[in-house]
Design a protein around this motif. Structure first.
Motif, short mmCIF file in Angstrom:
data_model
loop_
_atom_site.label_atom_id
_atom_site.label_comp_id
_atom_site.label_asym_id
_atom_site.label_seq_id
_atom_site.Cartn_x
_atom_site.Cartn_y
_atom_site.Cartn_z
N PHE A 77 17.77 33.01 -30.98
CA PHE A 77 18.51 31.96 -31.66
C PHE A 77 18.22 30.66 -30.91
N TRP A 78 17.57 29.70 -31.60
CA TRP A 78 17.23 28.41 -30.99
C TRP A 78 17.91 27.30 -31.78
N GLU A 79 18.57 26.41 -31.07
CA GLU A 79 19.14 25.20 -31.67
C GLU A 79 18.88 24.07 -30.69
N GLN A 80 18.33 22.97 -31.19
CA GLN A 80 17.91 21.89 -30.32
C GLN A 80 19.03 21.41 -29.40
N GLY A 81 18.72 21.34 -28.07
CA GLY A 81 19.68 20.85 -27.09
C GLY A 81 20.77 21.83 -26.73
N VAL A 82 20.63 23.10 -27.12
CA VAL A 82 21.68 24.10 -26.93
C VAL A 82 21.11 25.31 -26.19
N TYR A 83 21.95 25.94 -25.35
CA TYR A 83 21.60 27.24 -24.77
C TYR A 83 21.89 28.30 -25.82
N GLY A 84 20.85 28.97 -26.28
CA GLY A 84 21.00 30.03 -27.28
C GLY A 84 20.85 31.39 -26.63
N ILE A 85 20.84 32.41 -27.45
CA ILE A 85 20.76 33.80 -26.99
C ILE A 85 19.43 34.40 -27.44
N SER A 86 18.78 35.10 -26.53
CA SER A 86 17.64 35.96 -26.84
C SER A 86 18.08 37.37 -26.52
N ARG A 87 18.20 38.21 -27.56
CA ARG A 87 18.72 39.57 -27.39
C ARG A 87 17.60 40.56 -27.66
N TYR A 88 17.48 41.58 -26.84
CA TYR A 88 16.44 42.61 -26.93
C TYR A 88 17.12 43.97 -26.97
N TRP A 89 16.58 44.89 -27.79
CA TRP A 89 17.16 46.23 -27.84
C TRP A 89 16.11 47.26 -28.20
N LEU A 90 16.43 48.52 -27.86
CA LEU A 90 15.56 49.65 -28.16
C LEU A 90 15.98 50.26 -29.49
N ASN A 91 15.02 50.69 -30.27
CA ASN A 91 15.30 51.34 -31.56
C ASN A 91 15.26 52.85 -31.36
N GLU A 92 16.42 53.43 -31.22
CA GLU A 92 16.53 54.87 -31.06
C GLU A 92 17.57 55.38 -32.04
N GLN A 93 17.52 56.67 -32.32
CA GLN A 93 18.48 57.26 -33.24
C GLN A 93 19.91 57.04 -32.76
#
Length: 155
Positions: free
Chosen positions: A87-103
Motif C-alpha cells: 500500500f503506497w500513498e504519497q508522503g505516507v508510511y504504508g504497509i507491505s505485507r507478505y504471507w505464505l499460501n498454505e492450506q
C-alpha cells in the motif's frame, strides 16, 4: 458502467542501492473505475524447479494494481507459496505485507514491513500510460533500500 481495455504492459521493480531489477512484459486488462481510478490485472506465469521425484507444474500469479494519482495498491496472489500486498500513498508510511499460501495458514506465516512513499507519478489521459512509485522499505528503524516501481501501459 465499468469499461475495460486489454493492453500490453511493462512492469519493473528497480532498487536504486541494491542489485535488484525485475521486469515483466505481458498483456494486462485495465478497468476504469471512475475518472481517475483504475484496476490493472496481470497474469504472470512462473516456472518452478522440480522437487525430487515430484513433477511440479508452472505456477500462475495474479498481479492486481489499484491505481489513482495519490494511492497505489499492488497485490500478488496465486497458487505459489508466497503472496504480498503493498500500500503506497504519497508522503505516507504504508504497509507491505507478505504471507505464505498454505492450506492451514497461521498468523506467524505472515509479516509486515513499512514503506515510505516519496513520490507517485501517474501520467496519461483519459487512460493511464505511465506510473512511477518511488519508495523506501523499512523494518523497524532499519532502511532496507530505496525502490522504484515503474509501469508502462501501451495504447
Amino acid at each position: 458502467m465499468l469499461t475495460h481495455h486489454r493492453r500490453p504492459v511493462c512492469l519493473s521493480l528497480i532498487s536504486t542501492d541494491l542489485p535488484i531489477l525485475s521486469t515483466l512484459e505481458t498483456a494486462a486488462t485495465l478497468y476504469q473505475k471512475d475518472l481517475h481510478r483504475f484496476h490493472l490485472l496481470l497474469h504472470q506465469e512462473q516456472e518452478q524447479v522440480p522437487d525430487g521425484d515430484r513433477q511440479v507444474l508452472p505456477s500462475s500469479q495474479l498481479l492486481w494494481l489499484e491505481l489513482s494519482p495519490r494511492r497505489i495498491v499492488l497485490t500478488r496472489q496465486g497458487n505459489s507459496q508466497f503472496s504480498y500486498r503493498h500500500f503506497w500513498e504519497q508522503g505516507v508510511y504504508g504497509i507491505s505485507r507478505y504471507w505464505l499460501n498454505e492450506q492451514e495458514r497461521h498468523l506467524s506465516d505472515s509479516f509486515q514491513l513499512r514503506n515510505y512513499t516519496r513520490d507517485i507519478t501517474m501520467q496519461g489521459s483519459p487512460l493511464p500510460e505511465f506510473l512511477r512509485v518511488e519508495y523506501e522499505l523499512w523494518a523497524a528503524q532499519q532502511c532496507l533500500g530505496h525502490y522504484v516501481l515503474h509501469l508502462e501501459i501501451y495504447h
